[in-house]
Write an enzyme that holds these catalytic residues in place. Structure first.
Site, mmCIF file in Angstrom:
data_model
loop_
_atom_site.group_PDB
_atom_site.id
_atom_site.type_symbol
_atom_site.label_atom_id
_atom_site.label_comp_id
_atom_site.label_asym_id
_atom_site.label_seq_id
_atom_site.Cartn_x
_atom_site.Cartn_y
_atom_site.Cartn_z
ATOM 1 C CE1 TYR A 31 4.178 -15.229 -7.822
ATOM 2 C CE2 TYR A 31 3.821 -17.612 -8.424
ATOM 3 C CZ TYR A 31 4.067 -16.249 -8.711
ATOM 4 O OH TYR A 31 4.383 -15.956 -10.017
ATOM 5 C CE LYS A 32 8.284 -17.801 2.177
ATOM 6 N NZ LYS A 32 8.803 -17.882 0.920
ATOM 7 C CG PHE A 33 0.816 -11.188 -0.456
ATOM 8 C CD1 PHE A 33 -0.158 -10.976 0.596
ATOM 9 C CD2 PHE A 33 0.446 -10.461 -1.792
ATOM 10 C CE1 PHE A 33 -1.215 -9.931 0.598
ATOM 11 C CE2 PHE A 33 -0.609 -9.720 -1.752
ATOM 12 C CZ PHE A 33 -1.432 -9.476 -0.801
ATOM 13 C CD1 TRP A 34 1.145 -11.759 -5.192
ATOM 14 C CD2 TRP A 34 -1.024 -11.679 -5.200
ATOM 15 N NE1 TRP A 34 0.801 -10.706 -5.326
ATOM 16 C CE2 TRP A 34 -0.567 -10.236 -5.436
ATOM 17 C CE3 TRP A 34 -2.607 -11.656 -5.176
ATOM 18 C CZ2 TRP A 34 -1.158 -9.207 -5.413
ATOM 19 C CZ3 TRP A 34 -3.262 -10.502 -5.239
ATOM 20 C CH2 TRP A 34 -2.696 -9.398 -5.574
ATOM 21 C CB SER A 171 13.291 -7.367 -0.827
ATOM 22 O OG SER A 171 13.621 -7.481 -2.165
ATOM 23 C CE LYS A 172 14.489 -3.216 4.437
ATOM 24 N NZ LYS A 172 15.373 -4.142 4.681
ATOM 25 C CB ALA A 175 4.591 -4.934 -2.067
ATOM 26 C CG LEU A 444 -4.340 5.614 -16.791
ATOM 27 C CD1 LEU A 444 -4.223 6.723 -15.726
ATOM 28 C CD2 LEU A 444 -4.259 6.134 -18.109
HETATM 29 C C1 LIG Z 1 -11.085 -5.096 -3.554
HETATM 30 C C2 LIG Z 1 -9.965 -4.332 -3.671
HETATM 31 C C3 LIG Z 1 -8.870 -5.203 -4.110
HETATM 32 C C4 LIG Z 1 -7.515 -4.271 -4.175
HETATM 33 C C5 LIG Z 1 -6.433 -4.792 -4.488
HETATM 34 C C6 LIG Z 1 -6.103 -5.681 -5.654
HETATM 35 C C7 LIG Z 1 -4.569 -6.235 -5.754
HETATM 36 C C8 LIG Z 1 -3.822 -5.044 -6.233
HETATM 37 C C9 LIG Z 1 -2.295 -5.550 -6.490
HETATM 38 C C10 LIG Z 1 -1.467 -4.624 -6.902
HETATM 39 C C11 LIG Z 1 -1.229 -4.183 -8.172
HETATM 40 C C12 LIG Z 1 -0.429 -3.304 -8.423
HETATM 41 C C13 LIG Z 1 -0.390 -2.702 -9.806
HETATM 42 C C14 LIG Z 1 0.651 -1.982 -10.242
HETATM 43 O O1 LIG Z 1 0.897 -0.666 -9.775
HETATM 44 S S1 LIG Z 1 2.092 -2.158 -11.241
HETATM 45 C C15 LIG Z 1 3.388 -1.245 -10.993
HETATM 46 C C16 LIG Z 1 4.509 -1.920 -10.172
HETATM 47 N N1 LIG Z 1 5.146 -0.852 -9.604
HETATM 48 C C17 LIG Z 1 6.660 -0.955 -9.780
HETATM 49 O O2 LIG Z 1 7.155 -1.477 -10.648
HETATM 50 C C18 LIG Z 1 7.359 0.226 -9.056
HETATM 51 C C19 LIG Z 1 8.871 -0.210 -8.757
HETATM 52 N N2 LIG Z 1 8.800 -1.138 -7.969
HETATM 53 C C20 LIG Z 1 8.365 -1.288 -6.452
HETATM 54 O O3 LIG Z 1 8.036 -0.039 -5.902
HETATM 55 C C21 LIG Z 1 8.354 -2.421 -5.643
HETATM 56 O O4 LIG Z 1 9.266 -3.367 -6.337
HETATM 57 C C22 LIG Z 1 6.815 -3.304 -5.605
HETATM 58 C C23 LIG Z 1 6.013 -2.211 -4.836
HETATM 59 C C24 LIG Z 1 6.145 -3.385 -6.966
HETATM 60 C C25 LIG Z 1 6.830 -4.470 -4.849
HETATM 61 O O5 LIG Z 1 7.653 -4.169 -3.605
HETATM 62 P P1 LIG Z 1 8.864 -5.015 -3.319
HETATM 63 O O6 LIG Z 1 9.700 -5.393 -4.470
HETATM 64 O O7 LIG Z 1 9.832 -4.296 -2.087
HETATM 65 O O8 LIG Z 1 8.396 -6.505 -2.799
HETATM 66 P P2 LIG Z 1 7.932 -7.028 -1.317
HETATM 67 O O9 LIG Z 1 8.951 -7.663 -0.390
HETATM 68 O O10 LIG Z 1 7.010 -5.632 -0.522
HETATM 69 O O11 LIG Z 1 6.740 -7.765 -1.618
HETATM 70 C C26 LIG Z 1 6.901 -9.055 -2.301
HETATM 71 C C27 LIG Z 1 5.442 -9.570 -2.636
HETATM 72 O O12 LIG Z 1 4.665 -8.382 -3.491
HETATM 73 C C28 LIG Z 1 4.454 -9.375 -4.646
HETATM 74 N N3 LIG Z 1 4.572 -8.118 -5.801
HETATM 75 C C29 LIG Z 1 5.754 -7.560 -6.542
HETATM 76 N N4 LIG Z 1 5.502 -6.904 -7.445
HETATM 77 C C30 LIG Z 1 4.003 -6.790 -7.544
HETATM 78 C C31 LIG Z 1 2.999 -6.154 -8.320
HETATM 79 N N5 LIG Z 1 3.545 -5.140 -9.201
HETATM 80 N N6 LIG Z 1 1.792 -6.202 -8.129
HETATM 81 C C32 LIG Z 1 1.285 -7.073 -7.122
HETATM 82 N N7 LIG Z 1 2.353 -7.789 -6.348
HETATM 83 C C33 LIG Z 1 3.701 -7.619 -6.699
HETATM 84 C C34 LIG Z 1 5.322 -10.435 -5.016
HETATM 85 O O13 LIG Z 1 5.152 -11.141 -6.007
HETATM 86 C C35 LIG Z 1 5.377 -10.804 -3.364
HETATM 87 O O14 LIG Z 1 4.414 -11.553 -3.249
HETATM 88 P P3 LIG Z 1 4.422 -13.159 -3.198
HETATM 89 O O15 LIG Z 1 5.296 -13.597 -4.426
HETATM 90 O O16 LIG Z 1 5.566 -13.614 -1.849
HETATM 91 O O17 LIG Z 1 2.856 -13.734 -3.019
#
Ligand SMILES: CCCCCCCCCCCCCC(=O)SCCNC(=O)CCNC(=O)[C@H](O)C(C)(C)COP(=O)(O)OP(=O)(O)OC[C@H]1O[C@@H](n2cnc3c(N)ncnc32)[C@H](O)[C@@H]1OP(=O)(O)O
Length: 444
Positions: A31-34, A171-172, A175, A444
């Site tokens: 989990y490069k980011f997490w 995948s860029k 997120a 939600l």
């Molecule tokens: C104090 C305040 C704090 C506030 C923040 C609190 C945290 C909030 C967290 C967010 C809560 C959101 C709750 C909801 O809205 S859940 C709803 C999720 N949205 C969708 O499913 C919509 C369709 N999908 C997309 O738009 C994209 O696939 C998304 C945007 C989901 C990822 O974009 P993409 O596919 O282009 O990937 P990347 O290359 O940019 O990035 C890859 C990295 O992102 C990690 N990843 C993938 N999916 C999620 C996910 N659902 N939550 C958290 N992390 C996620 C992934 O493990 C990897 O990290 P790592 O494995 O390398 O470590």
């Protein structure tokens, strides 16, 4: 075969993004980011509960995170019709879609207003990324105020939802940037914790729940390719199995009015005190979440709340919200009505000190109440009624003919360690009909 294969698929995707299999096998180091974020390690044994890192506003940069030069940050003003339409379009076209692009979530302005503008909302927490040259919105994430109680401890927090990156830019690593930027903006307001849900496995769930579905209009669900006919059963039998009465029979049930609010607030607060993860609503927040925009006519309302009143006393209430699908390319149907169970409370168990008897009383009462919710939902054009295995839902799922879904929903806390809280599943992640969850918050 499951009854609602396509709904399953969509709900699963809604929660997980498109990467479940790959993600599920990941280890912490992958989990490069997490692995850089203040979240518990996978399988970490948590002994002490509380914040992971201590920061103050003074530690937080006032500069936005840098973006590639083609992109720019945008605060989206959802009161502005153009901004709202852009968010709608981004989510509509990119949020979640089935494999054949047949169904899409129909986020109405009314829905976005309700979901993203609770009391105390901040437009800088409606974070967008635009392409500089065209101004086109290609990324979004939303934070909304939501203080929590985690095992009775107050936690100042936000809920994060609706993260979305345009399909062509997946995948860029956009997120992680959206997440870091919303974190920075929330931190600047002195808030360092968050709650979010996803189907995808990330480090590390505080709770795990499962979706359940109750077909209401099985015939239509089948017509549009949502529900499959199991072997050795006829369509007529399936329709008969799920047919509901047109009229309810619970006495003293009526649509909630603002005058009921004080009693509803007190009832919910007492009812929810048994859960280990709840939202600590202010009065204004609960009013927003349960009554929505009270100027809307019933056919336009997003959230529907009903109370049972006996001799001026509110003994129970339930609510559900509507988020339909648009059906593309179908000659007979253009929309699928979908309801999601929201908050409810009942005084059925309050006066019983024997816990088994109290649960039996609550089971009976909730089965009656949610049974009425199904009938009302039907009258509002709902074709399928969904809920997760949280709250006390496991008590009524079987009697009311909800089927267990394939979609898993993981609950996460950001910058907070908590021991696991039951989401109503057994060790194999199936609904544990004999036990209820300890999660009271509904996302939600
Ligand atoms: C104090 C305040 C704090 C506030 C923040 C609190 C945290 C909030 C967290 C967010 C809560 C959101 C709750 C909801 O809205 S859940 C709803 C999720 N949205 C969708 O499913 C919509 C369709 N999908 C997309 O738009 C994209 O696939 C998304 C945007 C989901 C990822 O974009 P993409 O596919 O282009 O990937 P990347 O290359 O940019 O990035 C890859 C990295 O992102 C990690 N990843 C993938 N999916 C999620 C996910 N659902 N939550 C958290 N992390 C996620 C992934 O493990 C990897 O990290 P790592 O494995 O390398 O470590």
């Amino acid at each position: 075969m499951s009854q609602n294969k396509a709904i399953e698929e969509l709900l699963k995707k809604l929660a997980e993004g498109a990467q479940l299999n790959e993600q599920q096998q990941k280890q912490m180091k992958d989990y490069k980011f997490w692995k850089t974020q203040p979240v518990p390690d996978l399988n970490e044994k948590i002994t002490e509960e509380g914040p992971i890192e201590q920061k103050t506003v003074a530690d937080i940069s006032i500069q936005p995170y840098p973006l590639l030069k083609e992109f720019e940050w945008a605060d989206l003003d959802l009161n502005n019709v153009e901004d709202r339409d852009e968010v709608f379009k981004l989510l509509y076209e990119n949020y979640v879609e089935d494999a054949d692009s047949t169904f899409r979530f129909k986020y109405s302005s009314e829905f976005l207003d309700w979901a993203l503008k609770p009391p105390g909302y901040k437009k800088e927490w409606h974070v967008g990324v635009r392409v500089k040259a065209s101004g086109r919105l290609i990324g979004f994430i939303a934070g909304t105020p939501a203080d929590l109680q985690v095992r009775s401890k107050p936690v100042k927090a936000v809920e994060i939802n609706f993260i979305c990156v345009h399909k062509k830019l997946r995948s860029k690593r956009l997120a992680p940037i959206l997440i870091k930027e919303v974190t920075r903006r929330v931190n600047l307001q002195g808030i360092f914790q968050a709650l979010y849900t996803a189907g995808v496995v990330l480090p590390s769930p505080v709770s795990v729940a499962r979706y359940n579905h109750r077909p209401i209009n099985w015939g239509k669900l089948h017509d549009v390719g949502f529900s499959y006919l199991p072997d050795n059963v006829t369509k007529t039998q399936m329709i008969a199995k799920y047919t509901l009465r047109n009229e309810g029979k619970l006495k003293n049930l009526r649509r909630a009015e603002l005058k009921d609010f004080d009693q509803v607030f007190t009832l919910l607060t007492k009812f929810q005190s048994k859960y280990e993860l709840i939202q600590d609503f202010t009065r204004d927040e609960l009013k927003h979440w349960l009554f929505g925009d009270n100027t809307l006519s019933n056919d336009k309302k997003v959230v529907h709340t009903f109370v049972v009143e006996e001799n001026d006393r509110i003994t129970d209430f339930f609510s559900f919200y509507l988020l339909p699908f648009t059906i593309l390319d179908n000659p007979a149907h253009n929309e699928l009505g979908i309801a999601y169970l929201f908050y409810y409370a009942s005084d059925a168990e309050f006066d019983e000190s024997d816990s088994a008897k109290a649960q039996a009383l609550l089971k009976k009462r909730l089965t009656d109440l949610i049974g009425e919710a199904l009938i009302i939902a039907k009258s509002l054009g709902v074709d399928v009624f969904n809920c997760v295995s949280c709250q006390d839902n496991n008590l009524f799922l079987q009697d009311l003919k909800f089927g267990e879904g394939d979609g898993i929903l993981n609950y996460y806390l950001f910058n907070y360690k908590s021991r696991i809280i039951s989401g109503g599943l057994d060790d194999d992640k199936h609904v544990d009909y004999g036990n209820v969850s300890k999660v009271g918050v509904v996302m939600l």
